[in-house]
Design an enzyme around this catalytic site. Sequence first.
Site, mmCIF file in Angstrom:
data_model
loop_
_atom_site.group_PDB
_atom_site.id
_atom_site.type_symbol
_atom_site.label_atom_id
_atom_site.label_comp_id
_atom_site.label_asym_id
_atom_site.label_seq_id
_atom_site.Cartn_x
_atom_site.Cartn_y
_atom_site.Cartn_z
ATOM 1 N N LEU A 1 -3.254 -26.295 1.908
ATOM 2 C CA LEU A 1 -3.439 -27.564 2.608
ATOM 3 C C LEU A 1 -4.667 -28.301 2.067
ATOM 4 O O LEU A 1 -4.640 -29.518 1.907
ATOM 5 C CB LEU A 1 -3.594 -27.315 4.107
ATOM 6 C CG LEU A 1 -3.632 -28.540 5.016
ATOM 7 C CD1 LEU A 1 -2.334 -29.332 4.890
ATOM 8 C CD2 LEU A 1 -3.838 -28.104 6.468
ATOM 9 N N GLY A 2 -5.734 -27.549 1.786
ATOM 10 C CA GLY A 2 -6.925 -28.155 1.193
ATOM 11 C C GLY A 2 -7.985 -28.544 2.193
ATOM 12 O O GLY A 2 -8.716 -29.525 1.980
ATOM 13 N N VAL A 3 -8.098 -27.794 3.292
ATOM 14 C CA VAL A 3 -9.137 -28.071 4.281
ATOM 15 C C VAL A 3 -9.915 -26.795 4.577
ATOM 16 O O VAL A 3 -9.395 -25.690 4.459
ATOM 17 C CB VAL A 3 -8.558 -28.628 5.601
ATOM 18 C CG1 VAL A 3 -7.874 -29.958 5.366
ATOM 19 C CG2 VAL A 3 -7.614 -27.633 6.246
ATOM 20 N N ASP B 1 0.271 -7.625 1.530
ATOM 21 C CA ASP B 1 0.715 -6.238 1.649
ATOM 22 C C ASP B 1 2.232 -6.123 1.652
ATOM 23 O O ASP B 1 2.828 -5.386 2.448
ATOM 24 C CB ASP B 1 0.132 -5.580 2.913
ATOM 25 C CG ASP B 1 0.155 -4.056 2.825
ATOM 26 O OD1 ASP B 1 0.274 -3.532 1.703
ATOM 27 O OD2 ASP B 1 0.053 -3.404 3.872
ATOM 28 N N HIS C 1 0.815 -1.221 0.000
ATOM 29 C CA HIS C 1 0.000 0.000 0.000
ATOM 30 C C HIS C 1 0.848 1.270 0.000
ATOM 31 O O HIS C 1 0.344 2.347 -0.324
ATOM 32 C CB HIS C 1 -0.977 -0.003 1.188
ATOM 33 C CG HIS C 1 -0.371 0.298 2.516
ATOM 34 N ND1 HIS C 1 -0.056 -0.677 3.441
ATOM 35 C CD2 HIS C 1 -0.025 1.467 3.108
ATOM 36 C CE1 HIS C 1 0.450 -0.116 4.524
ATOM 37 N NE2 HIS C 1 0.479 1.190 4.346
ATOM 38 N N GLY D 1 3.502 6.674 8.146
ATOM 39 C CA GLY D 1 4.865 6.836 7.650
ATOM 40 C C GLY D 1 5.766 5.697 8.076
ATOM 41 O O GLY D 1 6.791 5.437 7.461
ATOM 42 N N ASN D 2 5.391 5.008 9.156
ATOM 43 C CA ASN D 2 6.135 3.830 9.603
ATOM 44 C C ASN D 2 5.873 2.617 8.718
ATOM 45 O O ASN D 2 6.623 1.639 8.764
ATOM 46 C CB ASN D 2 5.764 3.451 11.037
ATOM 47 C CG ASN D 2 6.616 4.148 12.080
ATOM 48 O OD1 ASN D 2 6.144 5.019 12.789
ATOM 49 N ND2 ASN D 2 7.889 3.783 12.156
ATOM 50 N N SER D 3 4.789 2.626 7.952
ATOM 51 C CA SER D 3 4.421 1.470 7.131
ATOM 52 C C SER D 3 5.582 1.064 6.230
ATOM 53 O O SER D 3 6.167 1.885 5.522
ATOM 54 C CB SER D 3 3.197 1.802 6.272
ATOM 55 O OG SER D 3 2.049 1.937 7.054
#
Length: 466
Positions: A280-282, A151, A121, A223-225
């Site tokens: 995994l398929g569950v 992200d 983002h 701004g920390n993102s």
Amino acid sequence: MNQFTKLFLAALLSGVVTLGTYKLLLDHTGYFAANNNSITTTANTSYGQTVGLASEAVDFTQAAENTIHTVVHVKNVSYKTLSNPILEYFYGYKGGQSQEQIGTGSGVIISADGYIVTNNHVIKDASEIEITLNNKKSYQAKLIGTDSKMDIALLKIDANEKLPYTSFANSDSVKIGEWVLAVGNPYNLTSTVTAGIVSAKARNLGTNGIQSFIQTDAAVNPGNSGGALVNTRGDLIGINTMISSMTGSYVGYSFAVPSNIARKIIEDIMEYGNVQRGILGVEGGELNAMASKELGLTQTEGFYIHKVAKNSGAEKSGLKKGDIIIKLDHQNIATYADLSGYINTKRPNDKVQVTIIREGATKVIPVSLSKNEFFSTEFKGIELENITPEDKKKFGITNGVKIKSITNPNLMQYQEELLGNIILSIDNIKVKDVESVSKMLNQKEEKQSIRLEMLNKNKEHLRVII
């Protein structure tokens, strides 16, 4: 006997009783003495030196000094066309004025040759990306790849020198209560360091992609993102991505993408050009007291399997409805966030040792994560998956990819018309499957327009430009 004599005798008797009690109970030979074999409550003399919370017990200076030089300022320049609805309505005027928009965030250098990880983002819709190092040098960055679900974005700058970088740590080994540092560029300031502890792991905030955040009380602000969350050795344990606040500023908790997930995404982008997602398929849900009561179970922690996907690795390995997953390899599974967070660090065909409880007995079943049936890729906010044999029969086709989901805000209004459509060609090149599409789209820029030929759910041919 006069009054004075009575008081003197009472005081003398009281002193004798007090002295006798001390000798009996508290003296070094008494009942509660440290060398008495009955009960010992003396704390270890080194406790305050090693476990206490005194500021001198933990030194952040070296970790901070190492990290601030690896965290960069990220400037995102994009352009938005502003239209005039009145002119459009009365005069059919379709022109507009282009306006520059600037966004900022942080990033972390992860290699000496200039690879940088940040949040998706932070650089979304960017026409230009500028990186400023801690020594004030600036470079234009190239976007290598993104994963909007998690992200994460990977950038590259070409510097004329070897750059300082941060090494990845194993985020699975991070402990609740462990000291951490958050380093970034809040409010367009230069590198800023804040300290806190890990408040929780595998935190599920109900987002569409990330289901397994590291939660910390280190101050993180706008701004920390994209900045670094590091341990006291200066190793990267997470990429700061968001805060939980009604005001938009830090009020107590912040969240980071675990380093194991970020590292896997980056390695996939660099090696394959896209993110390889193991499945995994569950399907099911995490257990708690209420869910266990409804299901008639005594187990209150773990992931309860409601359904096993056909042709998945889970089905082929014998997992079935009613099994309770309590561990993947050596990772304990108590919640859905635990399960999804661990699987997100794996690739198709990786083998996972699944520990389950079935009818009261504990079993360990090896499962190979699925690939082709569930493989997907994403471009411009459109997630694509391979078509199934049923799709081929229904539409009378032998190749193509299906639109699985829409995350692009500009396309959300057309979501109902687009979901389930089959893309037959991209820029007049016939598509075979998701893997070939992924390689094709990886060579194109995000801002570059592409032509799609598709079949909608009514088998009508459509041609669109996005």
